[in-house]
Write a protein that holds these residues in place. Structure first.
Motif: not given
Ligand SMILES: NC(=O)C1=CN([C@@H]2O[C@H](COP(=O)(O)OP(=O)(O)OC[C@H]3O[C@@H](n4cnc5c(N)ncnc54)[C@H](OP(=O)(O)O)[C@@H]3O)[C@@H](O)[C@H]2O)C=CC1
Ligand SMILES: O=C(O)[C@@H]1CCC=N1
Length: 274
Positions: A7-8, A10, A12-13, A36-37, A70, A72-73, A79, A96, A117
């Protein structure tokens, strides 16, 4: 089939999808993605034909036993609200999210929970994913998740007490080091007229070579400094300046990050949502 749900999509996903599929640990029909999008769903479908794309998080949760979250917190509560009602309870959730504890997660899902992580450097097969399993995770589920993340690079098991500090170094660290590379190259360019891009290129090579040198020789940083800083020479002048100023800067940096770690996952106010 024991499908893995993500899920997610971004930073990381998308990195996890890329890593799981290119390493071969999962095939496209073993992976389902929800995000989400529509734009991100389409991007995933275009990049990875054959991967299951779920229209909702609940749709994904109905199909998967291992569910990696995956987002944001700040999005975690939303979710969980969507997926918990359709889950059997024997799923394995892998979070994550920085700053959301196993205790908080267990307060809404008493089943198998793991915190993982990763790091953005796993995009190039380097770096460490920190893994911390909750009490309910059985050995097979633990090995399954560790195997998934091993396909991206190192996996290091940590206790939850160690997790924030370890994360600062292994996962936030690449961002901090990128600042240092930028500042070092920028200062050199400003003082010398060397074009910034060339300065960044030289700095990047130097950083990679320095890490390789320390790793391969087993030298401690202090020993290396002695080797480089010829007595009465050029490096010595710079090392002296940094030794004066950097401890204070880094102490402030680490303290501010640890403080943020304690607040970024503050979702207790929304616990009544569950
Ligand atoms: N970035 C990093 O280096 C690291 C991050 N983390 C953790 O990983 C997690 C993700 O971080 P990161 O990938 O950087 O964040 P991003 O902002 O890049 O990605 C977040 C993703 O979550 C999706 N999203 C948001 N709301 C929802 C929802 N309600 N349902 C489904 N999908 C949703 C977004 O969707 P859409 O694209 O569709 O809008 C987006 O793709 C965080 O919790 C962070 O703490 C942990 C270790 C390292
Ligand atoms: O900055 C963040 O919050 C995330 C967690 C670790 C790296 N990036």
């Amino acid at each position: 089939m024991d499908r893995v749900g993500l899920i997610g999509y971004g930073h990381m996903g998308s990195m996890l999808v890329n890593g799981f599929l290119t390493s071969g640990i999962l095939s496209t029909d073993e992976l389902v993605v929800a995000t989400k999008s529509l734009e991100s769903r389409n991007a995933c479908a275009a990049a990875w034909p054959g991967v299951g794309i779920a229209r909702t998080n609940a749709e994904l949760a109905r199909q998967c036993r291992t569910i990696i979250i995956a987002v944001r917190p700040q999005e975690m509560a939303t979710v969980l609200n969507e997926i918990l009602p359709v889950m059997d309870g024997d799923e394995h959730i892998v979070s994550l999210a920085a700053g959301i504890s196993l205790k908080d997660l267990e307060s809404v899902f008493p089943g198998s929970l793991t915190r993982a992580i990763p790091t953005i450097t796993s995009t190039v097969g380097q770096g460490t994913t920190l893994v911390c399993h909750g009490r309910q995770v059985d050995i097979n589920s633990a090995l399954r998740v560790e195997g998934l993340f091993s396909s991206l690079g190192n996996v290091v098991l940590v206790s939850e007490e160690e997790l924030p500090a370890a994360m600062l170094l292994s996962s936030c660290g690449p961002g901090l080091l990128a600042v240092i590379i930028d500042e070092l190259a920028g200062a050199t360019a400003r003082a010398s007229g060397l074009p910034k891009d060339r300065a960044i290129g030289l700095t990047m090579e130097m950083v990679a070579a320095t890490a390789a040198y320390l790793r391969e020789t087993g030298r401690r940083p202090g020993e290396m400094i002695e080797e480089v800083a010829t007595g009465g020479g050029v490096t010595e002048a710079g090392v002296r300046k940094l030794r004066e100023r950097l401890p204070g800067v880094f102490d402030e940096t680490i303290i501010s990050m640890l403080e943020r770690c304690n607040t970024v996952g503050a979702w207790s106010g929304r616990r009544t949502d569950f």
